[in-house]
Design a protein around this motif. Structure first.
Motif, short mmCIF file in Angstrom:
data_model
loop_
_atom_site.label_atom_id
_atom_site.label_comp_id
_atom_site.label_asym_id
_atom_site.label_seq_id
_atom_site.Cartn_x
_atom_site.Cartn_y
_atom_site.Cartn_z
N LEU A 131 0.82 -1.21 0.00
CA LEU A 131 0.00 0.00 0.00
C LEU A 131 0.85 1.26 0.00
CD1 LEU A 131 -2.73 -0.98 2.60
CD2 LEU A 131 -3.12 -0.41 0.21
N ARG A 132 2.01 1.18 0.67
CA ARG A 132 2.88 2.33 0.83
C ARG A 132 3.28 2.92 -0.51
NH1 ARG A 132 8.67 1.40 3.46
NH2 ARG A 132 8.78 0.32 1.47
N HIS A 145 -4.39 6.32 7.56
CA HIS A 145 -4.50 6.12 6.12
C HIS A 145 -4.09 4.75 5.63
CE1 HIS A 145 -5.54 10.31 5.42
NE2 HIS A 145 -4.77 10.54 6.48
N LEU A 146 -3.12 4.14 6.30
CA LEU A 146 -2.70 2.82 5.83
C LEU A 146 -3.50 1.69 6.49
CD1 LEU A 146 1.17 3.25 5.62
CD2 LEU A 146 -0.38 2.76 3.74
N LEU A 147 -3.56 1.70 7.81
CA LEU A 147 -4.20 0.58 8.51
C LEU A 147 -5.68 0.38 8.15
CD1 LEU A 147 -2.51 0.46 12.02
CD2 LEU A 147 -2.39 -1.22 10.20
N PRO A 148 -6.47 1.48 7.96
CA PRO A 148 -7.87 1.24 7.58
C PRO A 148 -8.02 0.41 6.31
CG PRO A 148 -7.59 3.49 8.27
CD PRO A 148 -6.22 2.90 8.21
N ASN A 149 -6.99 0.41 5.47
CA ASN A 149 -7.06 -0.38 4.24
C ASN A 149 -6.93 -1.88 4.48
OD1 ASN A 149 -7.27 1.36 1.82
ND2 ASN A 149 -5.57 2.38 2.84
N LEU A 171 -8.87 -7.68 6.66
CA LEU A 171 -7.93 -8.73 7.04
C LEU A 171 -7.84 -8.85 8.56
CD1 LEU A 171 -5.03 -9.78 5.27
CD2 LEU A 171 -4.23 -8.53 7.21
N VAL A 172 -7.79 -7.68 9.21
CA VAL A 172 -7.65 -7.68 10.67
C VAL A 172 -8.90 -8.24 11.34
CG1 VAL A 172 -7.40 -6.19 12.68
CG2 VAL A 172 -6.02 -5.77 10.66
#
Lengths: 303, 327
Positions: free
Chosen positions: A188-189, A211-215, A219-220
């Motif tokens: 994603l980065r 911004h990154l983790l919500p994507n 999966l989580v």
């Protein structure tokens, strides 16, 4: 999540726009098995909250004159060696076991996301160091290590034991999730929206966590569900060995521990069989929900 | 390939070093001490004797020094003495590990005999009653606490079969007086294995059959299978020869990961069946604070974990020539 948004087309026609969560929910609802799992799980949660309140006993209640009674009208599931009501202990134990599963899963998610997120975002040396750490925790033999760490926790007071157990399970379960999250963040980065974040001057913290983790949330969520089922089983095993939650606080694991006494095992099955069945039912239902979520949240399968 | 394996083994060393530190710290953090374990609980011993033993075991030194001494001995292959069993740790592990290995290998073989054909048929008949039945069956296998299943099996089945042993690996009478012949010994162990093998094979079956099913479903949808069909090949040949070959790839990885646990065993299950395996040794060692035995068991399992990870990567590239591990 359930907010309906309407989009007005140029022609004046109104159509309902549905977000990804709504699509996922619809897909989940189409999966009858998963819905059945959810219903069973919700019923179990409600019953472990309500039944002990209705019965109105307390964990410390003893009634030695009525010890080891078979199921009867007053005690629907009989009593144990201290004359405690087994039905009450079954559902109270459920509260504890489900709580342990929940807390352990939360700790796993927290550690997995933070470590995986930081590792994937920064890369390089930070990534290397964290992934080595991850490898170390991952290579610790899981069950033996949990038992060994639990043996060091003897000083924890009996009432707080369940938190210690959750902490141990959570602290040893995160590496799998951390690796998954890191892998996703790494990809994603490189995407364009991260350049936009850069241009807008967001802090690293907000880039990672907003911004990154919500994507990677789907999966989580799936991982957390399965993690919770696993944690409930681990707690059951640990308490079965007598090293987890301690009596008089009941848990499904230490209720099954009663079966290690051969008299209880052979003559008083009502003291240990129901807890095993409830535990099985709970874990099955959570696994069903987890698998339903996995299918529902899988973007490859959007219809 | 050899270069890759050597490199991986070398990177394992620092990881293992840290792991051994973590394990050492955990073991030392357990309340109670080894001197008490040495004499047994409640033994009346003079303070001088205790002090003597303490020095003999090196417990008068600081914790880091104790670790360094342990490491020094470990590297030379000396795992120390068990204070409760009064035997070298290495010989204890050497004795018990094969009981664990035997139980696990038999269970794995039983599980695979069922899991592979059933998993394949499930994939071929995806969505059928057959598929659904086995899906539920394997879901139960992964969701039931193994010890609970074991207890149920003993309670409802074994107790109703006269002469069915419910714990141990050998008949105590027979094994202490000696077996008449090898066949008697084999049949004795075999009868004692029935219950633990059923329980272990059930949970192993559950995870393997799911794996086989999912791997086969992925493969069956591939183009080359359609080509094989349109060529007019027999369905049997397509499924078992063409499709299953590729479905083996994830299966072999899983097997590689599984090999080490053949030695470290199912701790809780061994306790239920009082199986004289390494898991049982570990539990007893932990409850009795037999430090060197706990250390050795845990480090042994950790080494197996690391080897398993390596093995599964290596297997992966052996089965699937497209994957090159060296890069």
């Amino acid at each position: 999540m359930s907010k309906k948004e309407e989009v007005v087309l140029e022609t004046g026609e109104k159509i309902e726009s549905i977000g990804p969560w709504r699509i996922a929910w619809r897909k989940f609802c189409q999966n009858k098995v998963a819905v059945a799992g959810l219903v069973i799980f919700v019923l179990i949660v409600i019953s472990v909250i309500v039944v002990p309140m209705v019965l109105g006993y307390s964990i410390e209640d003893l009634d030695l004159t009525n010890a080891n009674q078979a199921p009867n009208a007053e005690h629907l599931l009989g009593t144990d060696d201290q004359g405690r009501d087994c039905l009450y202990r079954l559902f109270m134990g459920g509260r504890i076991s489900i709580m342990v599963g929940l807390i352990a899963a939360l700790i796993t998610v927290l550690l997995g996301c933070v470590i995986g997120g930081i590792s994937g975002y920064y890369g390089g040396k930070v990534d290397n160091a964290l992934m080595r750490f991850c490898e170390i925790v991952y290579s610790l033999p899981f069950t033996p290590m949990i038992i060994a760490v639990a043996a060091t926790m003897l000083w924890v007071p009996q009432q707080q034991k369940m938190y210690a157990v959750s902490l141990i399970i959570g602290a040893l379960s995160w590496p799998g999730l951390a690796r998954l999250v890191r892998g996703q963040i790494l990809a994603l980065r490189e995407q364009e929206f991260m350049q936009a974040c850069e241009a807008l001057g967001f802090s690293d913290f907000s880039k990672i966590f907003k911004h990154l983790l919500p994507n990677v949330i789907s999966l989580v969520i799936v991982n957390a569900t399965l993690q919770m089922a696993g944690a409930i089983l681990t707690e059951a095993g640990l308490s079965f060995l007598g090293m987890g939650v301690q009596i008089p606080t009941p848990s499904w694991g230490n209720l099954m521990n009663l079966a290690r006494n051969s008299q209880v095992f052979r003559q008083f099955p009502w003291q240990w069989i129901p807890s095993g069945i409830m535990c099985l039912l709970t874990v099955v239902s959570i696994n069903l929900v987890g698998e339903g979520l996995r299918d529902a949240l899988d973007p490859k399968e959007i219809q | 390939m050899v270069k890759y394996i050597v490199k991986r083994v070398l990177t394992m060393i620092p990881v293992l070093l840290v792991i051994s530190m973590v394990i050492f710290a955990t073991v030392k953090a357990m309340p109670g001490d080894e001197v008490t374990a040495y004499f047994g609980p409640g033994a009346r011993v003079t303070e001088e004797r205790r002090q003597e033993v303490r020095e003999q075991l090196g417990l008068d030194k600081s914790k880091p020094e104790q670790y360094v001494r342990w490491l020094g001995r470990f590297v030379t292959g000396d795992l120390g003495q068990s204070v409760t069993l009064r035997k070298p740790v290495a010989s204890i592990i050497g004795n018990y590990v094969w009981n664990t290995f035997y139980l696990n290998v038999v269970s794995l073989i039983v599980a695979l005999i069922f899991a592979i054909p059933i998993g394949i048929r499930q994939a071929v008949k995806k969505g059928s009653a057959f598929d659904n039945f086995w899906t539920v069956f394997s879901l139960l296998g992964t969701s039931v606490p193994t010890f609970f299943f074991a207890l149920l099996l003993i309670y409802y089945v074994a107790l109703n079969i006269p002469g069915m042993p419910i714990n141990g690996m050998r008949d105590p009478m027979l094994s202490s007086f000696g077996y008449a012949n090898i066949f008697q010994e084999i049949s004795d162990v075999a009868v004692h294995s029935i219950l633990p093998v059923i329980v272990l094979a059930f949970s192993t079956f559950a995870s393997f059959s799911r794996y086989v099913r999912n791997a086969m479903i992925d493969v069956i949808n591939m183009d080359y299978i359609r080509t094989a069909r349109s060529k007019g090949l027999k369905e049997k040949v397509i499924i078992y020869k063409h499709a299953f070959k590729n479905a083996q790839i994830p299966l072999v990885t899983l097997l590689g990961l599984y090999i080490p646990s053949l030695f470290s065993g199912a701790v809780i299950l061994e306790t239920v069946f009082v199986w004289p395996g390494i898991g049982n040794v570990l539990i007893n060692a932990i409850t009795q604070r037999d430090t060197s035995l706990v250390m050795a068991c845990l480090v042994f399992s950790a080494i197996l974990m690391l080897i398993g990870n390596l093995l599964s990567d290596v297997c992966y590239s052996l089965v699937d020539p497209r994957i090159k591990v060296d890069e």
